[in-house]
Design a protein around this motif. Structure first.
Motif, PDB file in Angstrom:
ATOM      1  N   VAL A 137       0.846  -1.203   0.000  1.00 26.73           N
ATOM      2  CA  VAL A 137       0.000   0.000   0.000  1.00 26.73           C
ATOM      3  C   VAL A 137       0.880   1.251   0.000  1.00 26.73           C
ATOM      4  O   VAL A 137       1.881   1.327   0.730  1.00 26.73           O
ATOM      5  N   LEU A 138       0.521   2.233  -0.827  1.00 23.02           N
ATOM      6  CA  LEU A 138       1.328   3.446  -0.929  1.00 23.02           C
ATOM      7  C   LEU A 138       1.052   4.389   0.248  1.00 23.02           C
ATOM      8  O   LEU A 138      -0.098   4.612   0.617  1.00 23.02           O
ATOM      9  N   ARG A 139       2.159   4.923   0.786  1.00 24.88           N
ATOM     10  CA  ARG A 139       2.052   5.991   1.776  1.00 24.88           C
ATOM     11  C   ARG A 139       2.401   7.288   1.039  1.00 24.88           C
ATOM     12  O   ARG A 139       3.364   7.312   0.266  1.00 24.88           O
ATOM     13  N   THR A 140       1.585   8.319   1.229  1.00 20.88           N
ATOM     14  CA  THR A 140       1.877   9.578   0.531  1.00 20.88           C
ATOM     15  C   THR A 140       2.126  10.690   1.551  1.00 20.88           C
ATOM     16  O   THR A 140       1.613  10.638   2.672  1.00 20.88           O
ATOM     17  N   ASP A 141       2.930  11.706   1.145  1.00 18.05           N
ATOM     18  CA  ASP A 141       3.195  12.831   2.057  1.00 18.05           C
ATOM     19  C   ASP A 141       2.189  13.956   1.809  1.00 18.05           C
ATOM     20  O   ASP A 141       1.287  13.817   0.970  1.00 18.05           O
ATOM     21  N   ASP A 142       2.344  15.068   2.513  1.00 21.49           N
ATOM     22  CA  ASP A 142       1.364  16.157   2.414  1.00 21.49           C
ATOM     23  C   ASP A 142       1.260  16.710   0.994  1.00 21.49           C
ATOM     24  O   ASP A 142       0.206  17.174   0.568  1.00 21.49           O
ATOM     25  N   ALA A 143       2.364  16.633   0.265  1.00 20.84           N
ATOM     26  CA  ALA A 143       2.351  17.184  -1.099  1.00 20.84           C
ATOM     27  C   ALA A 143       1.814  16.162  -2.114  1.00 20.84           C
ATOM     28  O   ALA A 143       1.783  16.416  -3.309  1.00 20.84           O
ATOM     29  N   GLY A 144       1.403  14.993  -1.610  1.00 20.74           N
ATOM     30  CA  GLY A 144       0.836  13.975  -2.514  1.00 20.74           C
ATOM     31  C   GLY A 144       1.888  13.100  -3.171  1.00 20.74           C
ATOM     32  O   GLY A 144       1.565  12.293  -4.043  1.00 20.74           O
ATOM     33  N   HIS A 145       3.142  13.250  -2.763  1.00 23.05           N
ATOM     34  CA  HIS A 145       4.179  12.367  -3.315  1.00 23.05           C
ATOM     35  C   HIS A 145       4.239  11.069  -2.519  1.00 23.05           C
ATOM     36  O   HIS A 145       3.863  11.025  -1.346  1.00 23.05           O
ATOM     37  N   VAL A 146       4.737  10.030  -3.185  1.00 27.10           N
ATOM     38  CA  VAL A 146       4.815   8.740  -2.500  1.00 27.10           C
ATOM     39  C   VAL A 146       5.993   8.766  -1.533  1.00 27.10           C
ATOM     40  O   VAL A 146       7.119   9.109  -1.914  1.00 27.10           O
ATOM     41  N   SER A 147       5.731   8.389  -0.273  1.00 25.85           N
ATOM     42  CA  SER A 147       6.843   8.372   0.687  1.00 25.85           C
ATOM     43  C   SER A 147       7.268   6.952   1.032  1.00 25.85           C
ATOM     44  O   SER A 147       8.235   6.746   1.740  1.00 25.85           O
ATOM     45  N   GLY A 148       6.540   5.961   0.551  1.00 30.08           N
ATOM     46  CA  GLY A 148       6.950   4.574   0.780  1.00 30.08           C
ATOM     47  C   GLY A 148       5.825   3.607   0.457  1.00 30.08           C
ATOM     48  O   GLY A 148       4.712   4.011   0.107  1.00 30.08           O
ATOM     49  N   VAL A 149       6.170   2.312   0.546  1.00 27.67           N
ATOM     50  CA  VAL A 149       5.174   1.257   0.326  1.00 27.67           C
ATOM     51  C   VAL A 149       5.166   0.365   1.569  1.00 27.67           C
ATOM     52  O   VAL A 149       6.221  -0.048   2.038  1.00 27.67           O
ATOM     53  N   VAL A 150       3.988   0.126   2.110  1.00 28.62           N
ATOM     54  CA  VAL A 150       3.871  -0.732   3.291  1.00 28.62           C
ATOM     55  C   VAL A 150       3.238  -2.043   2.849  1.00 28.62           C
ATOM     56  O   VAL A 150       2.161  -2.048   2.244  1.00 28.62           O
ATOM     57  N   GLU A 151       3.926  -3.167   3.132  1.00 31.98           N
ATOM     58  CA  GLU A 151       3.411  -4.476   2.684  1.00 31.98           C
ATOM     59  C   GLU A 151       2.334  -4.999   3.626  1.00 31.98           C
ATOM     60  O   GLU A 151       2.527  -5.027   4.838  1.00 31.98           O
ATOM     61  N   LYS A 152       1.224  -5.383   3.054  1.00 31.23           N
ATOM     62  CA  LYS A 152       0.108  -6.025   3.775  1.00 31.23           C
ATOM     63  C   LYS A 152      -0.149  -5.407   5.160  1.00 31.23           C
ATOM     64  O   LYS A 152      -0.107  -6.107   6.195  1.00 31.23           O
ATOM     65  N   PRO A 153      -0.423  -4.104   5.219  1.00 30.40           N
ATOM     66  CA  PRO A 153      -0.595  -3.454   6.530  1.00 30.40           C
ATOM     67  C   PRO A 153      -1.954  -3.761   7.158  1.00 30.40           C
ATOM     68  O   PRO A 153      -2.961  -3.854   6.457  1.00 30.40           O
ATOM     69  N   CYS A 197      11.963   7.229  -2.951  1.00 30.46           N
ATOM     70  CA  CYS A 197      10.956   8.046  -2.260  1.00 30.46           C
ATOM     71  C   CYS A 197      11.602   9.063  -1.315  1.00 30.46           C
ATOM     72  O   CYS A 197      11.011  10.108  -1.032  1.00 30.46           O
ATOM     73  N   GLU A 198      12.813   8.743  -0.843  1.00 29.40           N
ATOM     74  CA  GLU A 198      13.497   9.686   0.065  1.00 29.40           C
ATOM     75  C   GLU A 198      13.729  11.031  -0.609  1.00 29.40           C
ATOM     76  O   GLU A 198      13.862  12.053   0.045  1.00 29.40           O
ATOM     77  N   ARG A 199      13.740  11.033  -1.953  1.00 30.54           N
ATOM     78  CA  ARG A 199      13.950  12.305  -2.672  1.00 30.54           C
ATOM     79  C   ARG A 199      12.707  13.181  -2.661  1.00 30.54           C
ATOM     80  O   ARG A 199      12.765  14.369  -2.969  1.00 30.54           O
ATOM     81  N   GLY A 200      11.555  12.578  -2.367  1.00 30.35           N
ATOM     82  CA  GLY A 200      10.327  13.371  -2.218  1.00 30.35           C
ATOM     83  C   GLY A 200       9.690  13.850  -3.503  1.00 30.35           C
ATOM     84  O   GLY A 200       8.879  14.787  -3.488  1.00 30.35           O
ATOM     85  N   ASP A 201      10.040  13.215  -4.643  1.00 33.19           N
ATOM     86  CA  ASP A 201       9.421  13.692  -5.903  1.00 33.19           C
ATOM     87  C   ASP A 201       8.776  12.563  -6.701  1.00 33.19           C
ATOM     88  O   ASP A 201       8.600  12.661  -7.913  1.00 33.19           O
ATOM     89  N   VAL A 202       8.424  11.481  -6.020  1.00 32.07           N
ATOM     90  CA  VAL A 202       7.835  10.347  -6.743  1.00 32.07           C
ATOM     91  C   VAL A 202       6.315  10.531  -6.842  1.00 32.07           C
ATOM     92  O   VAL A 202       5.621  10.631  -5.825  1.00 32.07           O
ATOM     93  N   ARG A 203       5.833  10.572  -8.064  1.00 32.44           N
ATOM     94  CA  ARG A 203       4.387  10.773  -8.275  1.00 32.44           C
ATOM     95  C   ARG A 203       3.637   9.464  -8.064  1.00 32.44           C
ATOM     96  O   ARG A 203       4.107   8.405  -8.471  1.00 32.44           O
ATOM     97  N   ALA A 204       2.442   9.559  -7.477  1.00 31.18           N
ATOM     98  CA  ALA A 204       1.536   8.407  -7.438  1.00 31.18           C
ATOM     99  C   ALA A 204       0.568   8.595  -8.601  1.00 31.18           C
ATOM    100  O   ALA A 204      -0.154   9.580  -8.653  1.00 31.18           O
ATOM    101  N   VAL A 205       0.612   7.682  -9.550  1.00 28.18           N
ATOM    102  CA  VAL A 205      -0.284   7.790 -10.704  1.00 28.18           C
ATOM    103  C   VAL A 205      -1.431   6.799 -10.517  1.00 28.18           C
ATOM    104  O   VAL A 205      -1.216   5.588 -10.488  1.00 28.18           O
ATOM    105  N   ALA A 206      -2.630   7.339 -10.327  1.00 26.17           N
ATOM    106  CA  ALA A 206      -3.787   6.468 -10.072  1.00 26.17           C
ATOM    107  C   ALA A 206      -4.265   5.868 -11.386  1.00 26.17           C
ATOM    108  O   ALA A 206      -4.611   6.593 -12.325  1.00 26.17           O
ATOM    109  N   PHE A 207      -4.263   4.548 -11.463  1.00 24.84           N
ATOM    110  CA  PHE A 207      -4.702   3.865 -12.685  1.00 24.84           C
ATOM    111  C   PHE A 207      -6.218   3.714 -12.676  1.00 24.84           C
ATOM    112  O   PHE A 207      -6.822   3.435 -11.643  1.00 24.84           O
TER     113      PHE A 207
END
Ligand code: TTP
Length: 396
Positions: A137-153, A197-207
């Motif tokens: 599952v994608l975790r996103t930051d306040d700016a809507g960028h992806v901050s990480g992926v959490v497996e089966k949370p 994701c540590e760079r803070g510029d990864v877009r989440a593209v909703a399919f």
């Protein structure tokens, strides 16, 4: 965008269907599953495809050759299936300079969403589901960028699941070598994503649409999707009094006899015969040389090459492997009396298919005797036999 397509997996959850051919080569609307992934990538603007192959790789190479719709196709070999990061590592050697995309070769993606993925900097494709607890599952930051992926949370940070579609910058290729083996003994591509994701510029593209094809019933869902996109065409021999719906394709060399109704969407492939007096409904794939005989009803099913239901049988919501023969009067149950979701055993675990309607999964060369009945959710190993009149309630 140069695109790596991962197609080296074994597809063990798809057993027994992957006994003879790798999951990416399983039939979806008359073509291998992975060819739909590649076609969508090319349509969305892929400049080159690098297919990572491993398990039974000759089938994949033979199908694609060195180009697809004018786009070059190259191959990278992953000797052992040691995880998705390891698979991409094999591909990096044949990539050109610049960013690259990675797609799972066992997933279907819609073309406009892939176009959005390609269009911009680093990105990860996602799909919204009601219950994401069994996914990454994608975790996103306040700016809507992806901050990480959490497996089966247990407590998911969003409803956006990782769709296995990424755009990485060129430098991420080198990071693949730093990935360490995970607890489950694999080298995971999500480790590279975490670093990115540590760079803070990864877009989440909703399919808009996405399907991960991992288990047998997802092969039915993949066929529903892709058969639904077919445009009606009749090149085969169809009796004047057969009735074909709007989205039915009958290939050259296929025969549809009198009294047959095919509602569609359906694809009847070369060498297949249907009827007389058969009823084919829902999204159904009738593979090359398959045979649906007199007074047989087939609903929402996949019949692979040479599978035969000769007469007086019912086959619903089922995947029927190569050269399976259903004796006269074989009946498939596809609904539980309590109306609950049908369960199936996948790699030894009993799991819900999430479907009220699910029939059987039959390994190649299985034979059923006359008047046998096959219970909902039963899986048959290749070469199984069923006695006449037998009622099968457990996997065999
Ligand atoms: P999975 O679905 O995790 O693996 P799989 O396809 O082998 O299926 P199963 O778990 O049922 O055995 O893989 C996701 C994608 O990555 C899929 O397209 C296959 C590909 N893959 C590789 O190319 N190499 C690998 O080492 C692994 C693990 C997967």
């Amino acid at each position: 965008m140069q695109t790596v397509v991962l197609a080296a997996g074994v597809g063990s959850r798809m057993g027994p269907l992957t006994d003879e051919r790798p999951k990416p080569m399983l039939p979806v609307a008359g073509r291998p599953l992975v060819s739909h992934t590649v076609a969508s990538a090319v349509e969305a603007g892929a400049s080159k495809i690098v297919l990572v192959v491993g398990y039974q790789s000759e089938d994949v190479r033979e199908h694609f050759g060195d180009e697809y719709a004018g786009v070059p196709v190259e191959y990278a070999v992953q000797e052992e299936q040691r995880g998705t990061a390891d698979a991409v590592r094999a591909a990096v050697e044949v990539l050109d300079d610049g960013p690259f995309a990675v797609l799972n070769g066992d997933a279907l993606y819609d073309v406009p969403s892939l176009g959005d993925l390609y269009d911009g900097g680093p990105a990860v494709g996602s799909f919204e589901v009601a219950d994401p607890t069994s996914y990454g599952v994608l975790r996103t930051d306040d700016a809507g960028h992806v901050s990480g992926v959490v497996e089966k949370p247990e407590d998911p940070p969003s409803n956006l699941v990782n769709a296995g579609a990424y755009v990485f910058p060129e430098e991420a290729g080198a990071w693949l070598h730093d990935v360490e083996e995970s607890e489950r003994g694999e080298f995971e591509l999500t480790d590279v994503l975490d670093r990115l994701c540590e760079r803070g510029d990864v877009r989440a593209v909703a399919f808009d649409r996405w399907l991960d094809v991992g288990r047998p019933w997802e092969l039915l869902e993949a066929n529903e999707w892709k058969l639904g996109e077919l445009e009606a065409q009749v090149d085969g021999d169809v009796s004047d009094d057969a009735e074909l719906g709007d989205s039915v394709v009958v290939e050259e060399g296929a025969t549809v006899r009198s009294g047959v109704v095919v509602e569609g969407p359906a694809l009847i492939q070369s060498g297949a015969t249907v009827g007389p007096n058969a009823y084919v409904r829902g999204a159904s794939l009738v593979g090359p040389n398959a045979k649906i005989g007199h007074a047989v009803e087939v609903k929402n099913s996949v019949l692979m090459d040479g599978a035969t239901a000769g007469h007086l049988s019912y086959v619903g919501d089922s995947v029927v492997g190569r050269d399976v023969n259903f004796g006269a009067g074989t009946q498939v149950a596809n609904l539980r009396h309590d109306g609950g979701d049908v369960k199936m055993t996948v790699k030894g675990d009993r799991v819900s298919t999430g479907r009220r309607k699910m029939g059987v999964v039959v390994g190649h060369d299985t034979k059923t005797g006359i008047n046998s009945s096959l219970d909902a959710g039963v899986v048959f190993s290749p070469g199984s036999t069923v006695e006449p009149g037998e009622s099968v309630t457990r996997d065999r």
